[in-house]
Write a protein that holds these residues in place. Structure first.
Motif, PDB file in Angstrom:
ATOM      1  N   PRO A 178       4.885 -13.147  20.177  1.00 57.83           N
ATOM      2  CA  PRO A 178       6.089 -13.956  20.417  1.00 57.83           C
ATOM      3  C   PRO A 178       5.770 -15.425  20.635  1.00 57.83           C
ATOM      4  N   SER A 179       6.646 -16.279  20.131  1.00 58.33           N
ATOM      5  CA  SER A 179       6.542 -17.723  20.323  1.00 58.33           C
ATOM      6  C   SER A 179       7.868 -18.235  20.849  1.00 58.33           C
ATOM      7  N   ASN A 180       7.817 -19.273  21.685  1.00 59.79           N
ATOM      8  CA  ASN A 180       9.053 -19.872  22.173  1.00 59.79           C
ATOM      9  C   ASN A 180       9.611 -20.904  21.218  1.00 59.79           C
ATOM     10  N   GLY A 181       8.840 -21.273  20.175  1.00 59.75           N
ATOM     11  CA  GLY A 181       9.328 -22.186  19.164  1.00 59.75           C
ATOM     12  C   GLY A 181       9.692 -23.559  19.717  1.00 59.75           C
ATOM     13  N   PRO A 182      10.003 -24.542  18.858  1.00 62.90           N
ATOM     14  CA  PRO A 182      10.050 -24.383  17.411  1.00 62.90           C
ATOM     15  C   PRO A 182       8.656 -24.445  16.796  1.00 62.90           C
ATOM     16  N   ASN A 183       8.195 -23.329  16.260  1.00 63.43           N
ATOM     17  CA  ASN A 183       6.884 -23.274  15.618  1.00 63.43           C
ATOM     18  C   ASN A 183       7.046 -23.617  14.140  1.00 63.43           C
ATOM     19  N   GLY A 184       6.172 -23.142  13.294  1.00 59.31           N
ATOM     20  CA  GLY A 184       6.293 -23.435  11.873  1.00 59.31           C
ATOM     21  C   GLY A 184       4.942 -23.688  11.245  1.00 59.31           C
ATOM     22  N   VAL A 185       4.936 -23.835   9.913  1.00 55.31           N
ATOM     23  CA  VAL A 185       3.684 -23.994   9.181  1.00 55.31           C
ATOM     24  C   VAL A 185       3.665 -25.325   8.434  1.00 55.31           C
ATOM     25  N   ALA A 186       2.444 -25.751   8.068  1.00 55.14           N
ATOM     26  CA  ALA A 186       2.222 -26.994   7.325  1.00 55.14           C
ATOM     27  C   ALA A 186       1.222 -26.725   6.210  1.00 55.14           C
ATOM     28  N   TYR A 187       1.401 -27.390   5.060  1.00 62.14           N
ATOM     29  CA  TYR A 187       0.583 -27.141   3.871  1.00 62.14           C
ATOM     30  C   TYR A 187      -0.188 -28.409   3.511  1.00 62.14           C
ATOM     31  N   GLY A 188      -1.515 -28.248   3.271  1.00 60.97           N
ATOM     32  CA  GLY A 188      -2.308 -29.383   2.828  1.00 60.97           C
ATOM     33  C   GLY A 188      -3.730 -29.013   2.486  1.00 60.97           C
ATOM     34  N   TRP A 189      -4.305 -29.732   1.521  1.00 58.14           N
ATOM     35  CA  TRP A 189      -5.695 -29.563   1.106  1.00 58.14           C
ATOM     36  C   TRP A 189      -6.017 -28.098   0.768  1.00 58.14           C
ATOM     37  N   GLY A 190      -5.021 -27.429   0.160  1.00 57.48           N
ATOM     38  CA  GLY A 190      -5.220 -26.065  -0.296  1.00 57.48           C
ATOM     39  C   GLY A 190      -5.169 -25.014   0.783  1.00 57.48           C
ATOM     40  N   ARG A 191      -4.645 -25.373   1.957  1.00 63.58           N
ATOM     41  CA  ARG A 191      -4.562 -24.407   3.060  1.00 63.58           C
ATOM     42  C   ARG A 191      -3.190 -24.486   3.734  1.00 63.58           C
ATOM     43  N   LEU A 192      -2.802 -23.386   4.378  1.00 62.77           N
ATOM     44  CA  LEU A 192      -1.554 -23.309   5.122  1.00 62.77           C
ATOM     45  C   LEU A 192      -1.906 -23.179   6.596  1.00 62.77           C
ATOM     46  N   TYR A 193      -1.358 -24.089   7.428  1.00 58.96           N
ATOM     47  CA  TYR A 193      -1.735 -24.149   8.842  1.00 58.96           C
ATOM     48  C   TYR A 193      -0.577 -23.739   9.744  1.00 58.96           C
ATOM     49  N   GLY A 194      -0.916 -23.129  10.866  1.00 55.44           N
ATOM     50  CA  GLY A 194       0.071 -22.749  11.864  1.00 55.44           C
ATOM     51  C   GLY A 194      -0.631 -22.360  13.140  1.00 55.44           C
ATOM     52  N   ALA A 195       0.124 -21.731  14.043  1.00 59.43           N
ATOM     53  CA  ALA A 195      -0.464 -21.322  15.317  1.00 59.43           C
ATOM     54  C   ALA A 195       0.278 -20.120  15.876  1.00 59.43           C
ATOM     55  N   THR A 196      -0.446 -19.328  16.627  1.00 62.37           N
ATOM     56  CA  THR A 196       0.167 -18.344  17.504  1.00 62.37           C
ATOM     57  C   THR A 196       0.272 -19.007  18.878  1.00 62.37           C
ATOM     58  N   GLU A 197       0.588 -18.256  19.891  1.00 65.64           N
ATOM     59  CA  GLU A 197       0.716 -18.861  21.222  1.00 65.64           C
ATOM     60  C   GLU A 197      -0.611 -19.395  21.747  1.00 65.64           C
ATOM     61  N   THR A 198      -1.717 -18.858  21.262  1.00 63.27           N
ATOM     62  CA  THR A 198      -3.017 -19.257  21.799  1.00 63.27           C
ATOM     63  C   THR A 198      -3.925 -19.922  20.778  1.00 63.27           C
ATOM     64  N   ASN A 199      -3.751 -19.617  19.489  1.00 66.37           N
ATOM     65  CA  ASN A 199      -4.717 -20.020  18.472  1.00 66.37           C
ATOM     66  C   ASN A 199      -4.102 -20.829  17.336  1.00 66.37           C
ATOM     67  N   ALA A 200      -4.780 -21.890  16.941  1.00 64.62           N
ATOM     68  CA  ALA A 200      -4.490 -22.567  15.677  1.00 64.62           C
ATOM     69  C   ALA A 200      -5.189 -21.797  14.563  1.00 64.62           C
ATOM     70  N   PHE A 201      -4.580 -21.816  13.355  1.00 69.61           N
ATOM     71  CA  PHE A 201      -5.201 -21.073  12.258  1.00 69.61           C
ATOM     72  C   PHE A 201      -4.923 -21.749  10.926  1.00 69.61           C
ATOM     73  N   ALA A 202      -5.733 -21.362   9.926  1.00 75.25           N
ATOM     74  CA  ALA A 202      -5.517 -21.760   8.538  1.00 75.25           C
ATOM     75  C   ALA A 202      -5.503 -20.506   7.680  1.00 75.25           C
ATOM     76  N   LEU A 203      -4.553 -20.461   6.727  1.00 72.12           N
ATOM     77  CA  LEU A 203      -4.422 -19.322   5.825  1.00 72.12           C
ATOM     78  C   LEU A 203      -4.597 -19.782   4.381  1.00 72.12           C
ATOM     79  N   ASP A 204      -4.989 -18.841   3.529  1.00 69.17           N
ATOM     80  CA  ASP A 204      -4.981 -19.066   2.090  1.00 69.17           C
ATOM     81  C   ASP A 204      -3.531 -18.964   1.618  1.00 69.17           C
ATOM     82  N   PRO A 205      -2.935 -20.047   1.088  1.00 65.50           N
ATOM     83  CA  PRO A 205      -1.513 -19.997   0.717  1.00 65.50           C
ATOM     84  C   PRO A 205      -1.205 -19.079  -0.451  1.00 65.50           C
ATOM     85  N   SER A 206      -2.222 -18.600  -1.158  1.00 64.45           N
ATOM     86  CA  SER A 206      -1.965 -17.709  -2.289  1.00 64.45           C
ATOM     87  C   SER A 206      -1.787 -16.261  -1.869  1.00 64.45           C
ATOM     88  N   ASN A 207      -2.354 -15.896  -0.708  1.00 63.01           N
ATOM     89  CA  ASN A 207      -2.283 -14.487  -0.303  1.00 63.01           C
ATOM     90  C   ASN A 207      -2.152 -14.267   1.199  1.00 63.01           C
TER      91      ASN A 207
END
Length: 681
Positions: free
Chosen positions: A173-202
Motif C-alpha cells: 500500500p501507498s498513500n500516494g500520489p505515487n507514480g512512475v517516470a520513464y527515461g534512458w530506457g528504464r521505468l522508475y518508481g517506488a514502493t513505500e520503502t524502496n526506489a526501483f527501476a524496471l525494464d519498460p518492455s516487460n
C-alpha cells in the motif's frame, strides 16, 4: 462562499544570507529487493493522527536565504531524458515536462472540438485502498500508457486498445500520489520503502534501493528525472496510522539512473534527526510531488509541513518545536548536481495548521519591470499561490484562493473551524499555459484547537466545495474563476486552449483557458482524486475513489475525439443524460396548462412561482444560467443534464395537493443549495 483575495505584489526586502550549511551527504542506502506503499493526505491530504498547535515566536518572519555561489560549470545541465523529446506529442512525464507545466500544444483537443470526446476504452483497477485505488498521473510514450496504482503495482497498457501489455505486482500500500517516470530506457518508481527501476518492455526489475530510515518513514511520490539522475524523497509517514510520529523526517535522494547508486542527499529538516530539539515528538518535511528543474540545473523542491501538526495536550501550540522549523513549508533551490542549497524561502514559519507548501513548483519566464525574468510559481494547503524570482528567491507576488477563516494567529483552546483545512487550499498540481496559471483549490473545514484533534475520526467530503482560478503569472491578477460543487482534487491540465479539472464527485470539467466558459463535462464512473494525461486526441482520466457513488467502478477512462466505447454495455459518459421517461427529446410530449420558468446556477434555483393553485399539469421551462452542467428534477421527472446556456422543458403532472421537493441531481449540487419545495394547493 469563495473568498478570493488578491494581495499586493511585493518586492522582498530581505537581505541575502548564507545558507544554513545543510549540504549533500552520502545516504546509507543498501541495495535490496523491493517492498513498498494510498490517496491524497491530511498533512498532504492524508489521514493522520492528533496534531499540533501554534505559538509563533515573536520576530519570526517568512525567511529567505540566498547564496551567490552555485552552478555546475559548463556541462550540460537541466536536461530531460531523450525519450521525452521523442514523445512530445504524448504525455512523457508526470507533469509533462521539467518545468511542471502540465500543458501541451501537441494535441488535437481544443475548445472547438472538445465536445466530441467520447469513451474509447476503460481499464478496471483490481483492488482498492482505504482511499481508492489510484491518485497520480499516467504517462504515455510510444503508444503505451504506464501507471502505478495505490498498491504500488505498475501496469503497461496499450493506448489504442486499453489492453494490459504487462503488470509488475508489488502489492504494497501507498498513500500516494505515487507514480512512475520513464527515461534512458528504464521505468522508475517506488514502493513505500524502496526506489526501483524496471525494464519498460516487460516489467522486469533492474535495480532496487531502500531509502527509508525507520518504520515511520515512507516514499509516496513520482520521481523526477534529469541529467541521468532520478530524484526521490522520503516523507515522515508510512501506512495509514504512522504519519507524523516522532523521529521521522523527509530526505531528498538523487540516485544514478543506471545503477540506483546515491549521488547526493538533502535533509529537508535543517538539523536532521535532532528535529528542532525533541525527536521523540517532532517530525516533518519531505516532498509529495516531483520538483521542477530549470536550464541552469537548479532543482526547485516544495517541502511539506512539520509535526505534530496543531498541538498536543502536553505540547500545545507546537511548543515541542519552537522556532521556524526549517525547511518545512518552504521552497528551496538546490544545485541539481551536488544537492547544495542555493536559496530558500519559507512561506509559513512554525506551521501549526498543516499548511504544506507542497504543490510542484512551476518555472517560467515573465516580464518583471520590463525585464524578462525566470520565476518559480508554487502553492500549498494554506490556500495561497506564491511567485519567486528563480535566481535568488525574492518574492514577487502572493495570491489567496478559496475560503479563509481562522487561518492565522494562535489557535484557541476550544475547537474552531479553520479554512483552508487539512484537506483544503491547493491540494493538487497547477498548470501553466500562455502566461496563465491555473490553480485548483478546495474549501473543506477542519475543526481543531491548540491541543489538536484526531483526524482518523473521519472527514465529511460532502461539506466541501472547490474551484479553479486562472491567474496572470506575471502579476498574480485573477483573470477568471469557476466554482465547483464539490472538492477539487483533480489538478489542472491544459491542451491548447482547454483546461481540464475534476471534482471528488467524479465530474470532469473542461474550460476555455481565455474566458473560463465551460466547453465540456463528463461523468466518470467513480470519484476522482487523480490527474489526467493527454496523448494526441485522447484524454486519460483515473476515476478510482468512491466519491459519492453508492456503487463506484474504479477505472482509467480513455476519452477520445475518435473514440467509441470498448464495450456496448458501457454506460453513457457524455453530458446529455436521458430524462426519466426514457426519451431523448428535451421537449414535453404534450403541452401543459401551466408554464413556470426555472433558472439554475451555482448553486441555486429561481422559479417564477413555487406554488400551483390546484392539481394539474405544469411545464417547467428550465435554463442553465450557471457555468457547469445542471439538471432539474421534481416528482420523479428530470430534465437532461444541460450545458451552460442551454434550456429544456419538463412536463410534470401533479395528481393531488401537497409539497413536492425539487433538486439538481448532479452529486453535491443539492447539498450546495440547488434544492427547494414546490407546493400544490
Amino acid at each position: 462562499m469563495s473568498d478570493v483575495r488578491e494581495e499586493s505584489a511585493t518586492r522582498s526586502g530581505n537581505p541575502p544570507h548564507a545558507p544554513d550549511g545543510n549540504g549533500a551527504s552520502e545516504p546509507h542506502a543498501p541495495v535490496t529487493t523491493p517492498p513498498t506503499r494510498s490517496f491524497f493526505r491530511t498533512s498532504r491530504g492524508r489521514v493522520v493522527l492528533a496534531v499540533v498547535g501554534l505559538a509563533v515566536v515573536a520576530g519570526i518572519v517568512a525567511g529567505i536565504v540566498v547564496s551567490t555561489t552555485g552552478g555546475s560549470g559548463t556541462e550540460s545541465v537541466g536536461a530531460a531524458p531523450p525519450e521525452w523529446a521523442a514523445n512530445a506529442n504524448a504525455w512523457p512525464a508526470s507533469n509533462h515536462d521539467l518545468a511542471n507545466t502540465r500543458a501541451t500544444t501537441q494535441s488535437a483537443i481544443n475548445a472547438e472540438d472538445v465536445s466530441k470526446l467520447q469513451v474509447k476504452w476503460r481499464f478496471a483497477f483490481k483492488g482498492a485502498s482505504a482511499f481508492g485505488d489510484y491518485s497520480s498521473t499516467p504517462i504515455v510514450l510510444g503508444g503505451t500508457v504506464y501507471l502505478q496504482d495505490l498498491s504500488s503495482n505498475v501496469y503497461a497498457i496499450s493506448r489504442s486498445t486499453g489492453l494490459v501489455e504487462w503488470e509488475r505486482a508489488f502489492n504494497r500500500p501507498s498513500n500516494g500520489p505515487n507514480g512512475v517516470a520513464y527515461g534512458w530506457g528504464r521505468l522508475y518508481g517506488a514502493t513505500e520503502t524502496n526506489a526501483f527501476a524496471l525494464d519498460p518492455s516487460n516489467g522486469k526489475l533492474l535495480w532496487s534501493r531502500k531509502l527509508t530510515g525507520n518504520d515511520r518513514e515512507g516514499i509516496d511520490m513520482t520521481p523526477q528525472l534529469y541529467d541521468n539522475t532520478v530524484l526521490f524523497s522520503t516523507v515522515p509517514g508510512a501506512g495509514i496510522t504512522n504519519f507524523y510520529k516522532g523521529g521521522a523526517i523527509g530526505i531528498v535522494y538523487a540516485l544514478d539512473a543506471a545503477t540506483g547508486k546515491p549521488k547526493w542527499s538533502f535533509n529537508t529538516v535543517s538539523d536532521g534527526y535532532k528535529l528542532w530539539g525533541n525527536p521523540k515528538v517532532n517530525s516533518g518535511g519531505g516532498l509529495w510531488y516531483p520538483p521542477s528543474v530549470d536550464s541552469h540545473g537548479r532543482v526547485f523542491i516544495s517541502v511539506a509541513n512539520p509535526g505534530p501538526l496543531y498541538g498536543t495536550p502536553q505540547y500545545p501550540d507546537g511548543s515541542s518545536r519552537p522556532g521556524p522549523n526549517l525547511y518545512t513549508d518552504s521552497l528551496l533551490a538546490l544545485d541539481g548536481k551536488t544537492g547544495k542549497l542555493l536559496w530558500y524561502h519559507q512561506a509559513i514559519p512554525h506551521d501549526t495548521r498543516d499548511y504544506d507548501l507542497m504543490i510542484p513548483a512551476i518555472t517560467t519566464t515573465v516580464s518583471v519591470d520590463g525585464v524578462k525574468t525566470e520565476v518559480v510559481l508554487v502553492a500549498g494547503k494554506m490556500g495561497k499561490v506564491y511567485a519567486y524570482r528563480a535566481s535568488d528567491g525574492n518574492s514577487l507576488w502572493t495570491l489567496s484562493v478559496g475560503k479563509h477563516q481562522n487561518d492565522t494567529g494562535a489557535l484557541p483552546k476550544k475547537p474552531v473551524d479553520i479554512y483552508p483545512g487539512d484537506l483544503g487550499g491547493v491540494e493538487t498540481p497547477m498548470a501553466l499555459a500562455d502566461g496563465r496559471l491555473f490553480v485548483p483549490w478546495v474549501n473543506l473545514a477542519t475543526r481543531t484547537s491548540s491541543t489538536g484533534i484526531s483526524l482518523t475520526a473521519g472527514i465529511d467530503f460532502t461539506k466541501g466545495t472547490g474551484g479553479l482560478t486562472a491567474v496572470d503569472a506575471a502579476t498574480g491578477k485573477v483573470l477568471w474563476q469557476r466554482s465547483l460543487p464539490t472538492t477539487n482534487f483533480g489538478a489542472a491540465t491544459v491542451a491548447n486552449d482547454v483546461v481540464f479539472t475534476s471534482d471528488y464527485a467524479g465530474t470532469v470539467y473542461a474550460f476555455d483557458t481565455k474566458t473560463g466558459n465551460t466547453v465540456w463535462t463528463a461523468k466518470a464512473p467513480a470519484g476522482i482524486n487523480s490527474f489526467p494525461a493527454i496523448d494526441g486526441g485522447t484524454l486519460l482520466v483515473g476515476a478510482a475513489t468512491s466519491g459519492f457513488s453508492k456503487s463506484p467502478k474504479f477505472q482509467l477512462v480513455a476519452y477520445s475525439l475518435s473514440g467509441t466505447a470498448a464495450t456496448a454495455k458501457a454506460p453513457p459518459t457524455n453530458t446529455t443524460a436521458q430524462p426519466a421517461n426514457g426519451t431523448t427529446s428535451t421537449q414535453p410530449a404534450a403541452p401543459a396548462a401551466n408554464a413556470i420558468g426555472v433558472k439554475g446556477g451555482e448553486f441555486y434555483f429561481k422559479l417564477t412561482t413555487k406554488t400551483l393553485a390546484k392539481p394539474g399539469a405544469v411545464t417547467f421551462d428550465f435554463t442553465n444560467v450557471g457555468h457547469v452542467v445542471h439538471d432539474f428534477k421534481i416528482n420523479g421527472k428530470v430534465t437532461p443534464l444541460l450545458q451552460p446556456g442551454k434550456s429544456a422543458k419538463l412536463t410534470v403532472k401533479f395528481a393531488k395537493a401537497g409539497t413536492y421537493p425539487y433538486l439538481c441531481t448532479v452529486p453535491g449540487h443539492a447539498a450546495a443549495g440547488m434544492k427547494g419545495v414546490f407546493t400544490v394547493r
